[in-house]
Structures are given as structure tokens and as C-alpha cells.
Write an enzyme that holds these catalytic residues in place. Sequence first.
Site, PDB file in Angstrom:
ATOM      1  N   ASN A  10       0.866  -1.183   0.000  1.00 56.92           N
ATOM      2  CA  ASN A  10       0.000   0.000   0.000  1.00 56.92           C
ATOM      3  C   ASN A  10       0.900   1.230   0.000  1.00 56.92           C
ATOM      4  OD1 ASN A  10      -1.817   2.036   0.455  1.00 56.92           O
ATOM      5  ND2 ASN A  10      -2.398   1.371   2.525  1.00 56.92           N
ATOM      6  N   TRP A  11       1.005   1.850  -1.165  1.00 51.82           N
ATOM      7  CA  TRP A  11       1.924   2.996  -1.283  1.00 51.82           C
ATOM      8  C   TRP A  11       1.348   4.281  -0.693  1.00 51.82           C
ATOM      9  CZ3 TRP A  11       5.874   3.741  -5.777  1.00 51.82           C
ATOM     10  CH2 TRP A  11       6.803   2.689  -5.730  1.00 51.82           C
ATOM     11  N   LYS A  12       0.064   4.254  -0.318  1.00 51.40           N
ATOM     12  CA  LYS A  12      -0.571   5.457   0.249  1.00 51.40           C
ATOM     13  C   LYS A  12      -0.301   6.658  -0.657  1.00 51.40           C
ATOM     14  CE  LYS A  12      -0.332   3.277   4.719  1.00 51.40           C
ATOM     15  NZ  LYS A  12      -0.251   3.371   6.167  1.00 51.40           N
ATOM     16  N   HIS A  93      -9.728   1.393   4.382  1.00 55.48           N
ATOM     17  CA  HIS A  93      -8.505   1.576   5.162  1.00 55.48           C
ATOM     18  C   HIS A  93      -8.790   2.525   6.333  1.00 55.48           C
ATOM     19  CE1 HIS A  93      -4.467   2.665   6.356  1.00 55.48           C
ATOM     20  NE2 HIS A  93      -4.052   1.596   5.714  1.00 55.48           N
ATOM     21  N   GLU A  95      -7.157   4.834   7.586  1.00 56.13           N
ATOM     22  CA  GLU A  95      -6.841   6.248   7.351  1.00 56.13           C
ATOM     23  C   GLU A  95      -8.011   6.936   6.650  1.00 56.13           C
ATOM     24  OE1 GLU A  95      -3.016   5.696   5.462  1.00 56.13           O
ATOM     25  OE2 GLU A  95      -2.183   5.070   7.388  1.00 56.13           O
ATOM     26  N   GLU A 164      -5.979  -4.791  10.294  1.00 54.28           N
ATOM     27  CA  GLU A 164      -4.947  -3.788  10.540  1.00 54.28           C
ATOM     28  C   GLU A 164      -5.283  -3.018  11.816  1.00 54.28           C
ATOM     29  OE1 GLU A 164      -2.728  -2.668   6.672  1.00 54.28           O
ATOM     30  OE2 GLU A 164      -4.416  -1.320   6.912  1.00 54.28           O
ATOM     31  N   GLY A 170       2.185   2.075  10.909  1.00 55.13           N
ATOM     32  CA  GLY A 170       3.242   3.075  10.839  1.00 55.13           C
ATOM     33  C   GLY A 170       3.920   3.381  12.166  1.00 55.13           C
ATOM     34  N   SER A 209       2.799  -2.283  10.405  1.00 57.06           N
ATOM     35  CA  SER A 209       4.219  -2.436  10.762  1.00 57.06           C
ATOM     36  C   SER A 209       4.809  -3.802  10.415  1.00 57.06           C
ATOM     37  CB  SER A 209       4.441  -2.116  12.252  1.00 57.06           C
ATOM     38  OG  SER A 209       4.144  -0.759  12.511  1.00 57.06           O
TER      39      SER A 209
HETATM   40  P1  PGA Z   1       2.511   0.177   7.645  1.00 57.08           P
HETATM   41  O1  PGA Z   1       1.065   0.458   6.996  1.00 57.08           O
HETATM   42  O2  PGA Z   1       3.006  -1.115   7.084  1.00 57.08           O
HETATM   43  O3  PGA Z   1       3.339   1.359   7.234  1.00 57.08           O
HETATM   44  O4  PGA Z   1       2.308   0.109   9.131  1.00 57.08           O
HETATM   45  C1  PGA Z   1       0.174  -0.590   6.722  1.00 57.08           C
HETATM   46  C2  PGA Z   1      -1.095  -0.041   6.137  1.00 57.08           C
HETATM   47  O5  PGA Z   1      -1.562   1.020   6.568  1.00 57.08           O
HETATM   48  O6  PGA Z   1      -1.676  -0.657   5.209  1.00 57.08           O
END
Ligand code: PGA
Length: 252
Positions: A10-12, A93, A95, A164, A170, A209
Site C-alpha cells: 500500500n503505497w498510500k 482503510h 486512514e 490492521e 506506521g 508495521s
Molecule cells: P505500515 O502500513 O506497514 O506502514 O504500518 C500498513 C497499512 O496502513 O496498510
Amino acid sequence: MALRKLVAGNWKMHGLSSDLNEIRAIAAAARDFSEIDVVLCVPAILIERAVRTVPGFPIGGQDVHHAEKGAHTGCTSALMLHDAGATLTIVGHSERRDAQRESNEEIKAKAEAALAAGLDVILCVGESLEARGRGDAIATVAGQLGGSLPSVIAGETKLAVAYEPIWAIGTGKIPTIVEIGEMHAAIRDTLRDRYGERGELIRILYGGSVKPSNAAEIFAIADVDGALVGGASLKTVDFMPIVAAASARAAS
Ligand code: PGA
């Protein structure tokens, strides 16, 4: 049952033209791991260029609007992602659940729209630190699944669920191996209740993470059928050891 593993990056909100070389390097390295599925979910505007750069390598989006078209300024439909060459999309997600205040109902509509457009779907769920502290992690995730799982699945391999925990994204922190195992078992129960035997075949990914240093122990947990990887998917040097760990598990 051991399912074919899926490792999704997931490159966000990362990815410019200058990063297409990294996508090329990841796709080339992934060819050595044909016993698992590897996909990169990139910003919508990069999808078409990524697809042209690495034809045949699966490229996904990170979100879709639930409507096919219409007056939705700034949004991207599932049909548009598919038209751009994406094979998959993430929905729900945390976020987006958080910053865009997306409800379970909306996420369900997005998942159904994506499946209808021919995309595979990674549906994300996960509890806050407060919910885990209260002992409500499993109930929280069950509630999210209850509200956001699509009513009908086009095929069990078209849908994956990513667990998640919000507090693990993160941050470098992850739940214990026992906690991940309990959650994945609970998600499997929910999928079985919802879809019957087909629920056994839906992949359940862990995300939050995931790093080269912890990937092997995470993939060894029952009902962990892959990973959704954020920060560590941006560079070949970090992502490939995670892909290799999934592949090693698939071979064992
Ligand atoms: P992360 O993010 O691996 O940087 O913790 C995972 C995600 O949000 O899909």
C-alpha cells in the site's frame, strides 16, 4: 487449509513518475515468487503509468467511490480504476475510515461496486488502541465486518480481509502473535458464518508495521494468508524480504 498467500503493498500518498523504476524493480523481483500473489496499490493517478511500466504485474488502487459515475468531484469510480488497468482495490482503510469519516455502510457499497466492476477487493478492518485496551478488539472488528462485508461475493478469491490494528499502522508496534492469531480466527469464524464454506477460502491478511524482521513469524500464524504492507513496500530492498518470507511459508 493453507491458502495461496497474498502480499499487497500500500503505497498510500507516495509515488511520482520517478518512482516507476522502483515499481519495475519490485515487479521484476516478484517474478521469482510465483507461488504467491504480489500486488502494489498505488495512487490512482499513477495506476495507468504503473500498468504500462510493468505489464502483467498486478497494480491496485487504494479506494473507490461507490457510484458508477456522477457528480462526485475529485472521486474515482471502480470502473475508472478497472479501465486504467487496476486489478484490485483496497477499501475501508483506517486512514480513510478516520479522515474521511467513512461508515461501514459506505465501505460495503464500495466493496460491492468494486467487485461488480471486476476488481478484487482488500477490505480493511481494525481496532483502535482504546478498543484493545477495553478488551473490545474482537467485538469492534466483528462489528466492522458485520457492517462492511459485501452481501454477495463474486468468488472467494476476489475478496480478502485485512486486519490492521490502527495503533500498529506506521508505528513499529504489532500485536502479540497470540493476539493476531485470536483475531484472525475470529475473522475466519465471521466469514464462515456469513458465506458458509466459501468463507474458508477468503484470504485474511495482517497489516500494520510488517517488516522484514517480523514477517516470518507473522506468516507462521494460522489463518494469516498474507500481508498488507505500507512503509516497507516502498523500496524493493524492504519489500522483497517480506515477499520471500511469505513464499518460504507457502513452500513449507
Ligand atoms: P505500515 O502500513 O506497514 O506502514 O504500518 C500498513 C497499512 O496502513 O496498510
